[in-house]
Design an enzyme around this catalytic site. Structure first.
Site, PDB file in Angstrom:
ATOM      1  N   LEU A  97       0.833  -1.201   0.000  1.00  0.00           N
ATOM      2  CA  LEU A  97       0.000   0.000   0.000  1.00  0.00           C
ATOM      3  C   LEU A  97       0.867   1.250   0.000  1.00  0.00           C
ATOM      4  CD1 LEU A  97      -2.609   1.695   0.495  1.00  0.00           C
ATOM      5  CD2 LEU A  97      -2.318   1.190   2.940  1.00  0.00           C
ATOM      6  N   SER A  98       0.553   2.206  -0.853  1.00  0.00           N
ATOM      7  CA  SER A  98       1.181   3.520  -0.877  1.00  0.00           C
ATOM      8  C   SER A  98       2.696   3.387  -1.033  1.00  0.00           C
ATOM      9  CB  SER A  98       0.790   4.305   0.368  1.00  0.00           C
ATOM     10  OG  SER A  98       1.120   5.666   0.238  1.00  0.00           O
TER      11      SER A  98
END
Length: 510
Positions: A176-177
């Site tokens: 994520l991210s």
């Protein structure tokens, strides 16, 4: 892509990335702190990291002594009870200011691992590496093959395969991210290790090599051509790589931290690597306002899938509940829409009958020796080795079949001058079934028509004609200095060859 927000006096972020001093660890940590704070990236609030429900008696366990660990990471693992040998392995990377336990508790991966039987490794970074506990996806020393954090993750995979008996041919990575940015880089650096990946609210591989470039990528990624994006992956991978991971891309349309344009560039990058072009094979609608767009390889198997979630902000898509397609727990940057972990596992084929299976290619092997034997301004001539048992060959340009021939050569005509095209070939048997595609080759037609572009330095950088470093802009290719990276300095750039620009403020004859 949406219209970018150029930096200006009233924008909530500084107009120029600060200069990063390699001689001061304190200053470097401060710059990293600014990067994450300015981006609003994953600042968790107190009380949102409590462990979620577990699906079995197994829990998250720290593993030590997994290698030389040059990236100074910690390894945690979740292994379902009575996991058989030969099961798949998933590596799941958390976002900034998060931890392995936080991702374990919210992402839904333990639930999906229990359903389908595989181990999950949760790498964890720390403030010693990055002031905000971000994986350093924008630092080549941490994201390139056999270097820093990337090598530590590779060592975790080797440890998990040995310790749990995982199948080395079915290892996958997701994040994520900042973890998504690192995921893309790991897929590029280790296509021989990872069979598939999933980038959630992340960045294209090799999008940034500095803090300043990271800022640009997050808010307005360079609008490179698919071939330029693909070249970044090919140059990061071991020489001679012919097999690539299958990639899922997850993105919310209302994400203001990592702009949705990144999903488009990721799509361009990985479809180009696969040589399949950017025309979807099909599009369908899932729950949670999710649109799935599928790009099949020449054998009909999904190679790249893009999941666009309408109205979702920055974060990982989860769907709490006990349903067959539900998983995860809500929290800061875990958003109640759809269980991305379930659909990602299905795309990889971890459920035994998901999209990752698809239609198997025919029995004939991929043709070898595909090469460009000649080019003109409007044509490309190809040749390859014969495949025993083949009655014909399908020639594909950008993943689209353009010809079928009984010979071991073909000339593609009607092309644009000074342009690059990517080709693959498949062998077709007597039943008309195509085998797997050959390794891709790139061919550039002769001739080039110079083009001129007048814009401010920020716009040049966004368009990929220049790059930003230390708050200043430089012409891509020539490296000529252009002054401050902002909207108030204007230059004319002339493209003299593909990807090469020079200053032409005094005149640009074309």
């Amino acid at each position: 892509m949406g219209q970018p927000h150029p930096p200006h006096q009233h924008h909530p972020f500084p107009p120029h990335p600060p200069h990063r001093s390699a001689r001061s660890r304190r200053r470097a940590a401060g710059v990293r702190r600014w990067l994450t704070a300015a981006a609003g990236a994953l600042a968790l609030t107190v009380g949102l990291v409590a462990a979620g429900p577990q699906a079995s008696a197994a829990g998250l366990t720290q593993v030590t002594g997994f290698g030389s660990n040059p990236g100074n990471l910690s390894m945690y693992a979740y292994v379902p009870d009575a996991l058989p040998s030969g099961a798949p392995l998933v590596v799941a990377l958390h976002g900034c200011t998060q931890s392995a336990n936080d991702y374990y508790a919210h992402s839904g991966w333990p639930t999906v691992a229990d359903r389908h039987g595989f181990a999950v490794v949760f790498p964890q970074t720390s403030s010693a590496n990055n002031a905000n506990n971000c994986f350093n996806w924008f630092q080549p020393g941490d994201s390139a093959r056999d270097r820093g954090e990337a090598l530590s993750v590779r060592q975790m995979v080797a440890e998990a395969v040995a310790r749990y008996g995982s199948d080395p041919g079915r290892v996958y990575v997701t994040g994520l991210s900042a973890g998504g940015g690192m995921t893309a880089n790991l897929l590029a650096a280790y296509p021989d290790v990872f069979a598939g990946g999933a980038v959630a609210s992340g960045l294209p591989a090799a999008c940034a090599d500095s803090v300043g470039a990271a800022y640009t990528c997050m808010y307005s990624p360079p609008d490179r051509t698919p071939d330029q994006w693909g070249d970044l992956v090919r140059s990061a991978a071991p020489a001679g790589t012919t097999s690539w991971p299958r990639v899922a891309i997850w993105q919310g349309t209302a994400d203001t931290t990592v702009r949705p344009a990144n999903a488009t560039e990721l799509r361009d990058q990985w479809t180009d690597v696969w040589g399949i072009g950017q025309t979807p094979s099909r599009t369908d609608t899932l729950t949670g306002g999710t649109t799935r767009t599928v790009y099949d390889d020449p054998s009909g198997r999904p190679a790249v899938e893009v999941y666009s979630i309408s109205g979702m902000a920055h974060g990982l898509a989860v769907d709490p509940g006990s349903g067959a397609e539900q998983c995860g727990a809500t929290g800061a940057y875990y958003l109640d829409t759809i269980c991305s972990s379930h659909h990602t596992a299905r795309f990889w084929g971890l459920d035994g009958d998901g999209d990752g299976g698809g239609e198997e290619p025919g029995p004939l092997p991929a043709p070898t020796g595909l090469a460009v034997t000649g080019t003109t301004a409007t044509s490309v001539t190809l040749g390859w080795n014969a495949v025993p048992g083949a009655t014909s060959y399908a020639v594909l340009r950008g993943g689209t079949r353009i010809a079928t021939t009984a010979s071991t050569g073909h000339t593609d005509t009607g092309l644009a001058s000074g342009s690059t095209y990517r080709y693959t070939v498949t062998a077709v048997d007597a039943a008309g079934t195509a085998g797997p595609p050959s390794s891709a080759v790139a061919a550039t037609t002769t001739g080039f028509t110079p083009t001129c572009h007048t814009a401010n330095n920020y716009e040049h950088t966004v368009a990929g004609r220049a790059y930003a470093e230390g708050g200043r802009a430089y012409a891509r290719g020539s490296g000529q200095p252009m002054g401050l990276w902002n909207t108030f300095t204007t230059h004319t750039l002339q493209q003299t060859s593909p990807g090469h620009y020079v200053l032409a403020d005094s005149g640009c004859p074309v």
